[in-house]
Design an enzyme around this catalytic site. Structure first.
Site, short mmCIF file in Angstrom:
data_model
loop_
_atom_site.label_atom_id
_atom_site.label_comp_id
_atom_site.label_asym_id
_atom_site.label_seq_id
_atom_site.Cartn_x
_atom_site.Cartn_y
_atom_site.Cartn_z
CE1 TYR A 70 -4.12 -2.08 0.93
CE2 TYR A 70 -2.36 -3.16 2.06
CZ TYR A 70 -3.78 -3.33 1.67
OH TYR A 70 -4.46 -4.23 1.85
CG ASP A 84 -10.91 6.96 7.19
OD1 ASP A 84 -12.02 8.03 7.55
OD2 ASP A 84 -11.50 6.02 6.70
NE ARG A 174 -9.85 1.92 7.91
CZ ARG A 174 -10.71 2.81 7.47
NH1 ARG A 174 -11.51 3.47 8.24
NH2 ARG A 174 -11.04 2.74 6.19
#
Length: 297
Positions: A70, A84, A174
């Site tokens: 990611y 987030d 997250r």
């Protein structure tokens, strides 16, 4: 579409739609209900979504356990209920740590650890998605799960950083951002997320939904990658016709008969006279170790 055994297609998921939306579009475009994917991406996230079409959906369990990569944005100085920047602001801080401190904190997350899944996730407890319970104001205790972060780099300054992460399946990026913020004492939330690698595919190999739509229906099956390629990292077993027939009828095939020596628990690709036909697993049986067909593809 041949006999439409199906296959795999890595799709670039854009921001603002769900993984289920992508699956629904693929079902329509390929004319089959047999469509799945190998790992949910939130609506705010973009990047690689590996979609399985036709018989390939049976291989999802073998694909989901791989390494994922990611590129994430991390904003320091805020905490939200969703971890987030789309969530409700819970706290904020104007005291932002120095760059060296942020990088040092991020580096501590490399390796094996236990992670508590966030409430705002698709994970199910008692048959209910955590995110659905969270939206109703319900918080439940979550059991920490083992994760591995193989590599993590942080680059940025001030409030905003970019994290590049390679990790095991089931890792919540997250939560890594939020945990870094807690370690630094200023809070943090994920501000963007792009999955750059999944299921052995990287972002350069993806196609868009629009590209599939713009391909004539008779040619869409040609866009599918054979399921065999998805499993190319597994060792293979090739059976003579006699043993192939036994295998397809549910019999275990003893390794001493076919001269293989895989460890118990090993997952293998199965081949017969017409090529690849499924996934097998080695087990311990009365007369020794043997390979048995687990999924026909």
């Amino acid at each position: 579409m041949n006999d439409f055994r199906g296959g795999v297609i890595p799709i670039y998921k854009p921001q603002g739609i769900t993984s289920f939306d992508v699956v629904a579009k693929v079902r329509r475009l390929f004319g089959t209900k047999q469509v799945g994917h190998t790992g949910t991406l939130d609506p705010m996230a973009t990047g690689v979504l590996v979609v399985l079409v036709g018989r390939a959906v049976k291989a999802s369990d073998y694909v989901m356990s791989g390494v994922k990569a990611y590129r994430a944005g991390m904003r320091l100085g805020i905490e939200t209920d969703t971890e987030d920047t789309t969530g409700k602001l819970m706290s904020q801080s104007d005291v932002i740590p120095a760059r060296d401190d942020v990088i040092a904190a991020a580096n501590t997350f490399i390796g094996d650890s236990m992670q508590i899944p966030p409430m705002y996730s698709a994970l199910k407890i008692g048959g209910k998605k955590l995110v659905d319970m969270a939206r109703q104001g319900v918080t439940v205790e979550r059991t920490p799960r083992p994760i591995t972060v193989y590599s993590l780099t942080a680059d940025g300054d001030g409030r905003d950083y970019t994290l590049c992460i390679r990790c095991s399946a089931g890792t919540y990026i997250r939560t890594i951002c939020a945990d870094i913020g807690r370690m630094l004492g200023c809070g943090a939330a994920m501000s963007a997320l792009e999955r750059t690698e999944c299921g052995g595919f990287d972002i350069r190999q993806t196609v868009t939904i629009e590209e599939i739509e713009n391909t004539v229906s008779e040619k869409r099956a040609d866009m599918l990658i054979p399921c065999e390629e998805l499993l190319s990292g597994l060792p293979s077993v090739r059976l003579e016709p006699f043993y192939e027939r036994l295998c397809l009828n549910g019999c275990e095939i003893y390794q001493k008969k076919i001269k293989t020596g895989f460890d118990v628990g090993a997952v293998v690709r199965m081949y017969g006279a017409d090529g690849f036909f499924g996934i097998g697993r080695v087990g311990e049986y009365e007369n020794g170790t043997a390979v048995k067909l687990e999924k026909r593809l």
